[in-house]
Design an enzyme around this catalytic site. Structure first.
Site, PDB file in Angstrom:
ATOM      1  N   ALA A  93       4.064 -29.424  44.031  1.00 44.26           N
ATOM      2  CA  ALA A  93       4.924 -29.374  45.330  1.00 44.26           C
ATOM      3  C   ALA A  93       6.401 -29.003  45.323  1.00 44.26           C
ATOM      4  O   ALA A  93       6.842 -29.053  44.057  1.00 44.26           O
ATOM      5  CB  ALA A  93       4.879 -30.859  46.103  1.00 44.26           C
ATOM      6  N   LYS A  94       7.002 -28.797  46.267  1.00 45.14           N
ATOM      7  CA  LYS A  94       8.242 -28.519  46.096  1.00 45.14           C
ATOM      8  C   LYS A  94       9.032 -28.726  47.468  1.00 45.14           C
ATOM      9  O   LYS A  94       8.346 -28.551  48.411  1.00 45.14           O
ATOM     10  CB  LYS A  94       8.634 -27.027  45.657  1.00 45.14           C
ATOM     11  N   GLY A  95      10.358 -29.057  47.418  1.00 48.38           N
ATOM     12  CA  GLY A  95      10.950 -29.203  48.720  1.00 48.38           C
ATOM     13  C   GLY A  95      12.380 -28.745  48.711  1.00 48.38           C
ATOM     14  O   GLY A  95      12.912 -28.464  47.579  1.00 48.38           O
ATOM     15  N   VAL A 118       6.714 -28.380  50.592  1.00 46.07           N
ATOM     16  CA  VAL A 118       5.255 -27.655  50.595  1.00 46.07           C
ATOM     17  C   VAL A 118       4.759 -28.402  49.432  1.00 46.07           C
ATOM     18  O   VAL A 118       4.854 -28.409  48.466  1.00 46.07           O
ATOM     19  CB  VAL A 118       5.447 -26.235  50.220  1.00 46.07           C
TER      20      VAL A 118
END
Ligand code: NAD
Length: 411
Positions: free
Chosen positions: A101-103, A56
């Site tokens: 962001a992050k994943g 995201v």
């Protein structure tokens, strides 16, 4: 409660103080892009393993988006979305030229062989390589991932785009990583702890600490806190919690964990208590450094520590936060408290682009400067506006992102 609901409550509280319009709130809360990809790999037993990988990308108004990759069975799109927005506010609070962001992948890395872990990582990058990159979105380690995983990411990304170590941070030092990146988040927690308790008129030697989590963040925080003369009386990891009223042997525990595959399971030099009991111990400082959502409206009334440092992301649910606010418990919020990691990731990225590696002393000195500036900015705003440290940190972060968004324009 969903993780995104929790972060929105914190956002809205700060947005109210900033008099942010509805339009602006919606704009700042909506993610720019959300990607979910299928990851199919052959497992060691010959079967096909199918996983889902998320990334995201929340906001890029202040620069390329930045955020960790989490491998944990409870990862889902809502959690990743919430963590991506936290990264936007965190990079702004730390005043880094980044967005957020992050994943993550819903998988238990402890149950994978190194070969399976590597294959899953490489297939994930196959799925997202065209939406990440040094000027777009730069992954980093988070729960369940480490420098080795970052090295595979760099290698897989380069198969598509050529040599570019700045595409990911938290890499091994021998492979374009920054010395001091691994310790950075825990060191930051320790540095902030020293600053915070001295503002509150306490000394480290008079401060008993309970620490939840003994991974990258928790173990380095423990080491730093011990070196700074704090008294660590309880430490836990996924195997349970270990307690000794007269102080734990932190360096012994670090050695034990290292020698036993990064777990304290079987450690016998302390009393066993539950993770829940650890949170509720009679201590001066509580440091949750593992999972999100561990302190809720239900257990908050039992928590005795007058000071809490959120080393983990999102460990305190808003209902609990309100209880703490009302009774004067001081909470140093995640978007400040664990910002040391992304700060040294920024140094690593900048060094990669210049093809020049700093020494450890320089990394530490620059980190300490960034920690001091961010702490002062949040503390001052909190005092000036008579708001909690969390609301002040959100106000600082949202204010900076909001200004960049307006200056950049949306036409
Ligand atoms: P990690 O995977 O290295 O370690 C996690 C630790 O938590 C391990 O010791 C594990 O045993 C423990 N744990 C897991 N479940 C537990 C449970 N139920 N009770 C108690 N302990 C449990 O992860 P990490 O990188 O140290 O990340 C920890 C937290 O810090 C996460 O919230 C992460 O988002 C946040 N964070 C990490 C970084 C970083 O640089 N690694 C930066 C900022 C924030």
């Amino acid at each position: 409660m969903k993780a995104t609901e929790a972060t929105q409550i914190y956002f809205d509280k700060a947005a109210d103080h900033l008099d942010l319009s509805e339009n602006m709130r919606r704009l700042l809360l909506t993610a720019k892009r959300e990607v979910s990809v299928q990851i199919a790999v052959e497992m060691d037993n010959g079967e096909i393993g199918t996983f889902i990988g998320y990334r995201v990308q929340h906001d890029d108004s202040r620069g390329p988006m930045k955020g960790g990759l989490r491998y944990h069975p409870e990862v889902d799109i809502d959690e990743v979305r919430a963590l991506a927005s936290l990264m936007t506010w965190k990079t702004a609070v730390m005043n880094l030229p980044y967005g957020g962001a992050k994943g993550g992948i819903a998988v238990d890395p402890g149950k994978l062989s190194p070969r399976e872990l590597e294959n899953i990582t490489r297939r994930f990058i196959d799925g997202i390589h065209d939406v990440i990159g040094p000027d777009i979105d730069i992954p980093a380690p988070d729960m369940g991932t480490n420098a080795e995983v970052m090295a595979w990411i760099m290698n897989q990304y380069q198969k598509y785009h050529g040599f570019n170590p700045a595409c990911v941070t938290g890499k091994p030092v021998e492979l374009y990583g920054a010395p001091g990146r691994e310790e950075a988040t825990g060191r930051g927690v320790g540095v902030y702890a020293v600053k915070l308790i001295s503002r509150l008129g306490r000394k480290p030697s008079q401060t008993r600490v309970a620490l939840q989590g003994f991974g990258n963040v928790g173990a380095h925080a423990a080491k730093f806190l011990r070196e700074a003369d704090f008294r660590l009386v309880a430490i836990s990891d996924v195997s349970g919690a270990y307690h000794r009223a007269d102080g734990l042997d932190v360096s012994g525990m670090l050695q034990y964990s290292l020698a036993h595959g990064n777990t304290l399971a079987g450690y016998t030099e302390a009393d066993r208590i539950t993770n829940q009991q650890l949170l509720e111990l009679d201590v001066e400082l509580l440091v949750p450094a593992a999972l999100g959502g561990v302190i809720t409206e239900q257990n908050a009334p039992n928590i005795k520590a007058p000071i809490i440092i959120e080393a983990a992301n999102g460990p305190i649910w808003p209902g609990a936060d309100k209880i703490f606010d009302d009774r004067g418990t001081i909470v140093l919020p995640d978007i400040l408290a664990n910002g040391g990691g992304v700060t040294v990731s920024y140094f690593e990225w900048a060094q990669n682009r210049q093809h020049y590696q700093w020494g450890l002393n320089r990394v530490r000195a620059e980190l300490d400067r960034a920690l001091a500036e961010s702490f002062e900015a949040v503390w001052e705003l909190s005092t000036q506006r008579k708001v909690s440290l969390r609301t002040a940190a959100y106000m600082l972060g949202i204010g900076r992102v909001g200004r960049a968004t307006i200056l950049g324009g949306i036409r």
